[in-house]
Design an enzyme around this catalytic site. Sequence first.
Site, PDB file in Angstrom:
ATOM      1  N   HIS A 107       0.819  -1.219   0.000  1.00 54.61           N
ATOM      2  CA  HIS A 107       0.000   0.000   0.000  1.00 54.61           C
ATOM      3  C   HIS A 107       0.849   1.264   0.000  1.00 54.61           C
ATOM      4  O   HIS A 107       0.347   2.346  -0.273  1.00 54.61           O
ATOM      5  CB  HIS A 107      -0.932  -0.002   1.212  1.00 54.61           C
ATOM      6  CG  HIS A 107      -2.030  -1.021   1.097  1.00 54.61           C
ATOM      7  ND1 HIS A 107      -3.328  -0.687   0.780  1.00 54.61           N
ATOM      8  CD2 HIS A 107      -2.014  -2.373   1.216  1.00 54.61           C
ATOM      9  CE1 HIS A 107      -4.072  -1.781   0.738  1.00 54.61           C
ATOM     10  NE2 HIS A 107      -3.293  -2.815   1.001  1.00 54.61           N
ATOM     11  N   ASP A 128       3.600   9.453  -0.588  1.00 61.00           N
ATOM     12  CA  ASP A 128       2.416   8.656  -0.239  1.00 61.00           C
ATOM     13  C   ASP A 128       2.231   7.577  -1.291  1.00 61.00           C
ATOM     14  O   ASP A 128       2.397   7.854  -2.485  1.00 61.00           O
ATOM     15  CB  ASP A 128       1.169   9.566  -0.213  1.00 61.00           C
ATOM     16  CG  ASP A 128       0.179   9.175   0.872  1.00 61.00           C
ATOM     17  OD1 ASP A 128       0.118   7.977   1.212  1.00 61.00           O
ATOM     18  OD2 ASP A 128      -0.538  10.072   1.375  1.00 61.00           O
TER      19      ASP A 128
HETATM   20  P1  ADQ Z   1      -3.151   5.885   4.787  1.00 64.64           P
HETATM   21  O1  ADQ Z   1      -1.754   6.370   4.983  1.00 64.64           O
HETATM   22  O2  ADQ Z   1      -3.909   5.596   6.014  1.00 64.64           O
HETATM   23  O3  ADQ Z   1      -3.200   4.617   3.828  1.00 64.64           O
HETATM   24  P2  ADQ Z   1      -5.096   7.267   2.947  1.00 64.64           P
HETATM   25  O4  ADQ Z   1      -4.908   6.594   1.645  1.00 64.64           O
HETATM   26  O5  ADQ Z   1      -5.329   8.728   2.829  1.00 64.64           O
HETATM   27  O6  ADQ Z   1      -3.890   7.086   3.930  1.00 64.64           O
HETATM   28  O7  ADQ Z   1      -6.360   6.624   3.644  1.00 64.64           O
HETATM   29  C1  ADQ Z   1      -6.904   7.131   4.830  1.00 64.64           C
HETATM   30  C2  ADQ Z   1      -8.360   6.667   4.987  1.00 64.64           C
HETATM   31  O8  ADQ Z   1      -8.761   6.921   6.328  1.00 64.64           O
HETATM   32  C3  ADQ Z   1      -9.313   7.405   4.074  1.00 64.64           C
HETATM   33  O9  ADQ Z   1     -10.298   6.537   3.596  1.00 64.64           O
HETATM   34  C4  ADQ Z   1      -9.923   8.470   5.000  1.00 64.64           C
HETATM   35  O10 ADQ Z   1     -11.243   8.844   4.650  1.00 64.64           O
HETATM   36  C5  ADQ Z   1      -9.907   7.784   6.339  1.00 64.64           C
HETATM   37  N1  ADQ Z   1      -9.747   8.794   7.414  1.00 64.64           N
HETATM   38  C6  ADQ Z   1      -8.764   9.679   7.527  1.00 64.64           C
HETATM   39  N2  ADQ Z   1      -8.971  10.483   8.596  1.00 64.64           N
HETATM   40  C7  ADQ Z   1     -10.119  10.087   9.161  1.00 64.64           C
HETATM   41  C8  ADQ Z   1     -10.879  10.526  10.305  1.00 64.64           C
HETATM   42  N3  ADQ Z   1     -10.513  11.562  11.062  1.00 64.64           N
HETATM   43  N4  ADQ Z   1     -12.004   9.875  10.591  1.00 64.64           N
HETATM   44  C9  ADQ Z   1     -12.396   8.829   9.819  1.00 64.64           C
HETATM   45  N5  ADQ Z   1     -11.727   8.385   8.736  1.00 64.64           N
HETATM   46  C10 ADQ Z   1     -10.608   8.993   8.412  1.00 64.64           C
HETATM   47  C11 ADQ Z   1      -2.230   3.721   3.270  1.00 64.64           C
HETATM   48  C12 ADQ Z   1      -1.151   4.383   2.390  1.00 64.64           C
HETATM   49  C13 ADQ Z   1      -1.825   5.229   1.305  1.00 64.64           C
HETATM   50  C14 ADQ Z   1      -2.790   4.374   0.489  1.00 64.64           C
HETATM   51  C15 ADQ Z   1      -3.723   3.590   1.401  1.00 64.64           C
HETATM   52  C16 ADQ Z   1      -4.551   2.581   0.618  1.00 64.64           C
HETATM   53  O11 ADQ Z   1      -0.291   5.185   3.199  1.00 64.64           O
HETATM   54  O12 ADQ Z   1      -0.843   5.797   0.452  1.00 64.64           O
HETATM   55  O13 ADQ Z   1      -3.578   5.213  -0.332  1.00 64.64           O
HETATM   56  O14 ADQ Z   1      -3.004   2.861   2.399  1.00 64.64           O
HETATM   57  O15 ADQ Z   1      -3.773   1.738  -0.142  1.00 64.64           O
END
Ligand code: ADQ
Length: 485
Positions: free
Chosen positions: A170, A379
């Site tokens: 990921h 990211d």
């Molecule tokens: P993350 O680093 O966790 O994921 P991201 O891809 O932005 O980052 O996903 C975060 C998820 O958590 C989103 O669905 C978002 O809506 C949710 N979220 C964030 N803040 C929140 C809050 N306060 N309350 C509820 N929900 C919240 C890792 C990798 C990324 C990659 C993903 C998926 O670091 O690069 O995109 O996995 O593969």
Amino acid sequence: MPGGGIGDPWESVTGMSRLVCVSNRISLPRKSAAPGGLAVGVLSALKRTGGLWFGWGGETTDEPPGDPDLHIREGVTYATVDLRKREFDLYYNGYANQVLWPLFHYFLRGMRYNVEERDAYESVNRLFAQKLLPLLQPRDLIWVHDYHLIPLGRHLREMGVSGPLGFFLHIPFPNIEMLRVLPPYAELLRDLTHYDVVGFQTENDLKAFYSGIEHLFGAEAIRGDGRVRVGDRTLRAEVFPIGVDVVTVQNEAMEAMSSDVVRRMYDSLMGRQLMVGVDRLDYSKGLVERFSAYQHFLETYPENVGRITYMQIAPLSRSDVKAYVEIRQSLEQAAGRTNGRFADTDWTPIRYLNRNFPHATLMGLLRSAHVGIVTPLRDGMNLVAKEFVAAQNPDDPGVLILSNLAGAARELGSALLVNPYDSRAVGHAIQAALAMPLPERRERHAAMLQILKRNDIAAWSRRFIEALEKAGGSEPRVRAVGKGS
Ligand code: ADQ
């Protein structure tokens, strides 16, 4: 490989394969899970196909971990194991999050290597394999997720598992010049060759993987069709960009607009424009740089003082790791500085919230925003960028400012792309976003939405599962249940 499964619907007469997802942490339904993109992706795949999700349940123990706890909900079996406290600290807080995470995100400053942690990483992966093994059925397709579990495939092979094994990363994969800073980098690369399919978020990550393979096994290991041949094993390495469930996000966002939380927030703006950021509190998300770019923006374009509200939602994560305690302090200071300097009796420039929200509420908050700001320093993909686009009203969409160092920038070229380290450029982008005329906003949004629909979350899991089935030498056999196939 052992037979005798755990009696879920997939053991039935269909004769089709069952999907088994394995990740460090699993999110049990109805428990408030820590937000994270991985959980979003795995759950969406399993809800579509049914199957088993195996991983750590979030509890640590002083006893040797027992058999996994099983819960069955809506066609998905959740199998959770406990981990010993000390081993968990070394494996998760130590090796996974203070070695692999910083290294894979190109933060050498934040990385330090320790053999004891490396040993715990190895033994937790062995434990996962031992606890998973009795739950497996002969035709399972096993899909392992993320950097915590790279050696799991090797352990399963050593225990006799010969069926299709896939691995999806990921986060970014570092180029060999970065990777070889890690003392056991060769073992890490060899471990990946035990899988039949290795998936990455972007072409860059795939190329970086090839650079490692070439370095270790020679250019001849990479075949013309992109497959990798090492010894008697052949693996397919491919790009599978993770996406979002566009229709669900759209519906959630629309409905949440009339929810109490979103209405109160909207009313409190008193007609000001809103810029929103949503990120786990992590140094890779570029929040310190973003706060300083925002301050730069207020200084450069003072006509915006009192006219824009920046809301940053940043739930705490990995709070047992020192770097995360430090980043939290830096952000509190930065927000305090900007607010102290610019705030007025009726206006706060930055609203900084360290809390989780239900996903639907979050989508409503994204839809309310004129500007979405997503500026990670590195990211794998970044789902928030995609959620922001999907959540917009197509008739009057907000503008996405996106880091060109996020994987999502490869698909979302119609966002305002910025270098997240360049606070002046980010400040200009905020100004350009706020002033962008409606036709241009619509045009950019429509182009991005089209790509999001094509590469949505169902397409991501379907493509990966198909690749895994092909690698296992069979025609597609995992049947989709429910919508989204
Ligand atoms: P993350 O680093 O966790 O994921 P991201 O891809 O932005 O980052 O996903 C975060 C998820 O958590 C989103 O669905 C978002 O809506 C949710 N979220 C964030 N803040 C929140 C809050 N306060 N309350 C509820 N929900 C919240 C890792 C990798 C990324 C990659 C993903 C998926 O670091 O690069 O995109 O996995 O593969």
